[in-house]
Design a protein around this motif. Structure first.
Motif, short mmCIF file in Angstrom:
data_model
loop_
_atom_site.label_atom_id
_atom_site.label_comp_id
_atom_site.label_asym_id
_atom_site.label_seq_id
_atom_site.Cartn_x
_atom_site.Cartn_y
_atom_site.Cartn_z
N GLY A 194 0.79 -1.22 0.00
CA GLY A 194 0.00 0.00 0.00
C GLY A 194 0.82 1.27 0.00
N THR A 195 2.15 1.14 0.08
CA THR A 195 3.02 2.30 0.05
C THR A 195 3.20 2.74 -1.40
OG1 THR A 195 4.21 1.52 1.99
CG2 THR A 195 5.31 3.18 0.66
N GLY A 196 3.05 4.03 -1.64
CA GLY A 196 3.20 4.56 -2.98
C GLY A 196 4.61 5.04 -3.23
N THR A 197 5.05 4.94 -4.47
CA THR A 197 6.35 5.45 -4.87
C THR A 197 6.14 6.34 -6.09
OG1 THR A 197 7.44 3.44 -4.12
CG2 THR A 197 8.69 4.84 -5.62
N ALA A 198 6.75 7.51 -6.06
CA ALA A 198 6.65 8.43 -7.18
C ALA A 198 7.95 9.20 -7.29
CB ALA A 198 5.48 9.40 -6.98
N TYR A 199 8.17 9.76 -8.45
CA TYR A 199 9.33 10.61 -8.69
C TYR A 199 8.80 11.96 -9.15
CZ TYR A 199 12.03 6.39 -8.29
OH TYR A 199 12.60 5.25 -7.81
N PHE A 200 9.24 13.01 -8.48
CA PHE A 200 8.81 14.35 -8.83
C PHE A 200 10.04 15.23 -8.96
CE2 PHE A 200 7.06 18.59 -7.79
CZ PHE A 200 6.15 18.68 -8.83
N ARG A 201 10.29 15.72 -10.16
CA ARG A 201 11.46 16.55 -10.46
C ARG A 201 12.75 15.87 -10.04
NH1 ARG A 201 10.32 22.79 -10.26
NH2 ARG A 201 12.18 22.57 -11.51
N GLY A 202 12.81 14.54 -10.28
CA GLY A 202 14.01 13.78 -10.00
C GLY A 202 14.16 13.31 -8.56
N ARG A 203 13.23 13.65 -7.69
CA ARG A 203 13.30 13.24 -6.28
C ARG A 203 12.38 12.06 -6.05
NH1 ARG A 203 15.17 17.31 -2.58
NH2 ARG A 203 15.24 15.52 -1.20
#
Length: 156
Positions: free
Chosen positions: A50-59
């Motif tokens: 249930g943990t989400g992973t995303a990349y935003f502006r390289g972070r």
């Protein structure tokens, strides 16, 4: 009793406010224009825990979904300017210092029953995150001030 300083108006007269899931991101973006297509900037993936992973502006960001407690609902709202009292143009404006503050209006845009709180590199910890701790403390306080003590057999 005094007049409230804010009022909340529904988004649609039918009362069918759309559902949304707000995301609390640990960043500040100085941009007010369009971001279409959003998928090129924001495409979170959830794993089996249930943990989400995303990349935003390289972070790299790790997200935790938090459900609102039973009996609560969240509203995404936009502030509207306070309504000006109607008066004729030839009337001079009279300032009443004892008058109450103008009534502002919040316009409901969507409602939600869960939020996703994101942290840099790791999922947020409920004990350390100021947003989660603040929400939990506010809910506990609201529960205390809006509840009544249980009556005992002696009091009846």
């Amino acid at each position: 009793m005094s007049q409230p300083m804010l009022s909340l108006k529904p988004e649609a007269p039918s009362g069918n406010t759309p559902k949304a899931t707000p995301h609390l991101l640990p960043c500040r973006v100085h941009h007010t224009g369009s971001v279409d297509p959003v998928q090129s900037f924001w495409d979170p993936k959830a794993d089996e825990s249930g943990t989400g992973t995303a990349y935003f502006r390289g972070r790299k960001l790790q997200g935790k979904t938090v459900k609102l407690p039973e009996g609560y609902r969240g509203i995404v709202a936009v502030a509207s300017p306070p309504e000006e009292p109607s008066r004729r143009p030839e009337e001079p404006e009279v300032v009443d210092l004892e008058a109450e503050a103008p009534l502002g209006t919040l316009q409901a845009q969507a409602e939600f029953d869960e939020i996703v709180v994101w942290g840099h590199e790791v999922a947020v910890d409920g004990a350390a995150d100021p947003y989660l701790r603040g929400a939990e403390e506010w809910l506990a306080l609201a529960d205390k001030i809006h509840s009544y003590p249980a009556t005992t057999a002696k009091e009846k």
